[in-house]
Design a protein around this motif. Structure first.
Motif, short mmCIF file in Angstrom:
data_model
loop_
_atom_site.label_atom_id
_atom_site.label_comp_id
_atom_site.label_asym_id
_atom_site.label_seq_id
_atom_site.Cartn_x
_atom_site.Cartn_y
_atom_site.Cartn_z
N ALA A 11 22.78 34.88 -11.96
CA ALA A 11 21.56 34.36 -12.80
C ALA A 11 20.71 33.90 -11.76
O ALA A 11 20.71 33.28 -10.95
CB ALA A 11 21.94 33.05 -13.37
N VAL A 12 19.37 34.54 -12.14
CA VAL A 12 18.09 34.19 -11.39
C VAL A 12 17.36 33.27 -11.86
O VAL A 12 16.86 33.48 -13.08
CB VAL A 12 17.34 35.30 -10.84
N VAL A 13 17.04 32.00 -11.49
CA VAL A 13 16.25 31.11 -12.16
C VAL A 13 14.86 30.95 -11.67
O VAL A 13 14.71 30.47 -10.47
CB VAL A 13 17.00 29.58 -12.10
N GLY A 146 32.47 29.59 -10.54
CA GLY A 146 30.93 29.92 -10.52
C GLY A 146 30.16 28.87 -11.14
O GLY A 146 30.50 27.59 -10.81
N ALA A 147 28.99 29.23 -11.35
CA ALA A 147 27.84 28.42 -11.83
C ALA A 147 27.99 28.27 -13.61
O ALA A 147 27.88 29.23 -14.05
CB ALA A 147 26.61 28.87 -11.28
N GLU A 148 27.74 27.08 -13.80
CA GLU A 148 27.31 26.97 -15.22
C GLU A 148 26.13 26.44 -15.69
O GLU A 148 25.95 25.07 -15.21
CB GLU A 148 28.65 25.95 -15.87
N ARG A 160 28.73 34.02 -11.82
CA ARG A 160 29.57 33.87 -10.27
C ARG A 160 28.63 33.50 -9.29
O ARG A 160 28.82 32.74 -8.32
CB ARG A 160 30.00 35.44 -9.91
N LEU A 161 27.10 33.67 -9.40
CA LEU A 161 26.37 33.34 -8.66
C LEU A 161 24.85 32.80 -9.26
O LEU A 161 24.61 33.79 -9.88
CB LEU A 161 26.02 34.28 -7.14
N ALA A 162 24.26 31.67 -8.86
CA ALA A 162 22.95 31.30 -9.53
C ALA A 162 22.20 31.13 -8.30
O ALA A 162 22.26 30.73 -7.28
CB ALA A 162 23.13 30.12 -10.15
N ILE A 163 20.84 31.81 -8.54
CA ILE A 163 19.80 31.96 -7.47
C ILE A 163 18.88 31.21 -7.79
O ILE A 163 18.05 31.49 -8.95
CB ILE A 163 19.51 33.27 -7.07
N GLY A 164 18.37 30.21 -7.09
CA GLY A 164 17.13 29.37 -7.25
C GLY A 164 15.87 29.99 -6.87
O GLY A 164 15.52 30.07 -5.43
N ALA A 165 14.95 30.42 -7.64
CA ALA A 165 13.60 30.89 -7.35
C ALA A 165 12.45 30.29 -7.86
O ALA A 165 11.61 30.89 -8.31
CB ALA A 165 13.55 32.56 -7.58
N PRO A 283 28.31 26.57 -2.35
CA PRO A 283 29.21 27.38 -3.16
C PRO A 283 28.30 28.03 -4.39
O PRO A 283 28.13 26.93 -5.34
CB PRO A 283 30.25 26.30 -3.29
N CYS A 284 28.40 28.88 -4.83
CA CYS A 284 28.06 29.78 -5.82
C CYS A 284 26.37 29.59 -6.01
O CYS A 284 26.08 29.62 -7.09
CB CYS A 284 28.66 29.11 -7.20
N CYS A 285 25.71 29.30 -4.91
CA CYS A 285 24.38 29.01 -5.16
C CYS A 285 23.50 29.59 -3.88
O CYS A 285 23.98 29.51 -2.76
CB CYS A 285 23.95 27.44 -5.42
N ALA A 286 22.30 30.03 -4.10
CA ALA A 286 21.66 30.66 -3.07
C ALA A 286 20.12 30.24 -3.36
O ALA A 286 19.73 30.11 -4.68
CB ALA A 286 21.71 32.01 -2.82
N LEU A 287 19.18 30.10 -2.28
CA LEU A 287 17.78 29.80 -2.66
C LEU A 287 16.98 30.87 -1.85
O LEU A 287 17.41 31.36 -0.92
CB LEU A 287 17.56 28.40 -2.12
N VAL A 288 15.85 31.11 -2.51
CA VAL A 288 14.89 32.07 -2.00
C VAL A 288 13.53 31.67 -2.43
O VAL A 288 13.12 30.79 -3.19
CB VAL A 288 15.03 33.38 -2.79
N GLY A 289 12.61 32.21 -1.48
CA GLY A 289 11.15 31.82 -1.53
C GLY A 289 10.90 30.17 -1.55
O GLY A 289 11.46 29.60 -0.63
N ASP A 290 10.07 29.74 -2.46
CA ASP A 290 9.39 28.41 -1.92
C ASP A 290 10.49 27.41 -2.57
O ASP A 290 10.47 26.28 -2.40
CB ASP A 290 8.15 28.13 -3.08
N SER A 291 11.86 28.00 -3.28
CA SER A 291 12.76 26.86 -3.37
C SER A 291 13.51 26.74 -2.09
O SER A 291 14.37 25.63 -1.79
CB SER A 291 13.77 27.54 -4.29
N ALA A 292 13.30 27.56 -1.12
CA ALA A 292 14.24 27.23 0.40
C ALA A 292 12.89 26.95 1.31
O ALA A 292 13.38 26.03 2.15
CB ALA A 292 14.57 28.76 0.71
#
Length: 394
Positions: A11-13, A146-148, A160-165, A283-292
């Motif tokens: 899931a890309v947010v 995973g992420a809910e 299984r993985l949620a990505i904060g964008a 766990p189950c989370c990654a950050l990209v761009g301005d979220s990071a």
């Protein structure tokens, strides 16, 4: 309200440029990805309108978009190559010059409008992958399950993985318990487009003033795009000036390097800050761009760092899957984190140090900086290396 739950792999947010590029790359790599965007889809690109928001896209970022099969559409629609750069502080007659030809590269980058790039990426996403007008109300991370994500329409998305964008105010980052460091610069960037007497011929100009850098970037329609970073008080005055007075003020600031300036478009502004997440993954989370990470715009590398995050993350996930490893495992995500934190911290430190160095008000300091710029300009091997590095950033 729909109480149904549904499942996906990733899931890309956040459906901005970094989020949509990431979702495109994940989809093309064979992942079951869902993109959640709280706003609406970007408007269609209208060639009759020129977006005031532009980006300096590095060659590395252009290569990433090209790998998605989309760069040609962006380039052919309206993108202007940067052939050279001139940087100075006290005297425009003695700039530090970077030239693409000297560095052995076709260009130092490209100036691309936000709306063109955003719409091109968005249009490439399969409709079934995209969900607009949805807020993430609550997130729960479970290393095993995973992420809910509880969404504003009543549904629950399991991934299984949620990505904060989502940007600097990342809800996923907060839900994952990741702290940030940073500060406000008490400065504001004023942006618009403006006509110049002298043709730009692909040249980007940047002067370091004590209050902050002012940059004129080449546009495909012949105009210059302005990014003027200055104190909050000065920015308010610049925004309030009549068009003619603003153009004259800018012309003085860049020391007539572009000739007479006129016909500025509507001016916009945004506050400047530095932000860095202490971790890019959990766990189950990654950050990209301005979220990071959020950096000062003086080097024009904010979006390039975000696109490099997206490229690196997809490469790590896809590589783990090909090797039949658990691509969503924390150890896989930490490979991405190690790769990206080093470059991001280097760029954050560089832009912050440059901004502070040129803002120092010490006897003889600015004269010393000017001598330093002139010295670098005379060292062709150093300049070529810097130009090549800049063109490949991200």
């Amino acid at each position: 309200m729909n109480d149904a739950a549904w499942h996906c792999e990733v899931a890309v947010v956040g459906g901005g440029i970094v989020g949509s590029a990431l979702a495109c790359a994940l989809d093309q790599a064979g992942f079951d990805v869902q993109l959640i965007e709280r706003g609406s889809a970007p408007p269609a690109f209208d060639p009759a309108q020129v977006d005031p928001r532009v980006y300096a896209i590095s060659a590395g970022s252009a290569d990433f978009v090209h790998a998605l099969g989309l760069w040609r559409a962006v380039r052919d629609a309206r993108a202007e190559p940067i052939q050279r750069m001139q940087v100075w502080d006290r005297d425009a007659a003695y700039p530090l010059r970077f030239d693409a030809a000297d560095a052995g590269v076709p260009s130092l980058g490209w100036i691309v409008e936000h709306r063109l790039l955003a719409r091109t990426l968005w249009s490439a996403l399969p409709a079934a992958r995209v969900h607009t007008g949805l807020d993430v109300r609550h997130v729960r991370f479970d290393p095993e399950a995973g992420a809910e994500l509880a969404l504003s329409d009543g549904r629950t998305l399991h991934a299984r993985l949620a990505i904060g964008a989502e940007g600097a105010e990342s809800a996923l980052r907060e839900a994952a318990g990741i702290d940030v460091a940073g500060w406000s610069y008490a400065s504001t960037a004023v942006v618009c487009h403006i006509r110049a007497e002298h043709p730009h011929r692909g040249a980007a100009l940047q002067r370091f003033l004590p209050s902050g850098p002012v940059a004129l970037l080449p546009m495909a329609d012949g105009r210059r795009s302005l990014v003027w970073s200055t104190t909050d008080a000065d920015a308010r005055e610049l925004l309030a000036l009549p068009d003619a007075a603003f153009a004259a003020h800018l012309q003085a600031a860049v020391q007539d390097a572009a000739g007479a300036l006129s016909a500025p478009t509507r001016r916009l502004s945004f506050p400047l800050r530095l932000l860095h997440a202490r971790q890019y993954v959990a766990p189950c989370c990654a950050l990209v761009g301005d979220s990071a990470h959020v950096i000062h715009p003086l080097a024009g590398q904010g979006l390039n760092l975000g696109l490099a995050d997206a490229h690196c993350l997809v490469s790590e996930l896809a590589g783990a899957r090909r090797a039949r490893r658990d691509w969503s495992a924390l150890r896989t995500l930490q490979r991405f984190e190690r790769a990206r934190q080093a470059e991001s911290l280097e760029m954050l430190a560089l832009t912050d140090a440059l901004g502070r160095a040129f803002a120092l008000d010490l006897p003889g300091w600015r004269a010393l900086l000017s001598l330093g710029l002139r010295a670098v300009d005379r060292l062709d091997i150093v300049k070529s290396g810097l130009a090549s590095r800049a063109s490949r950033s991200a």
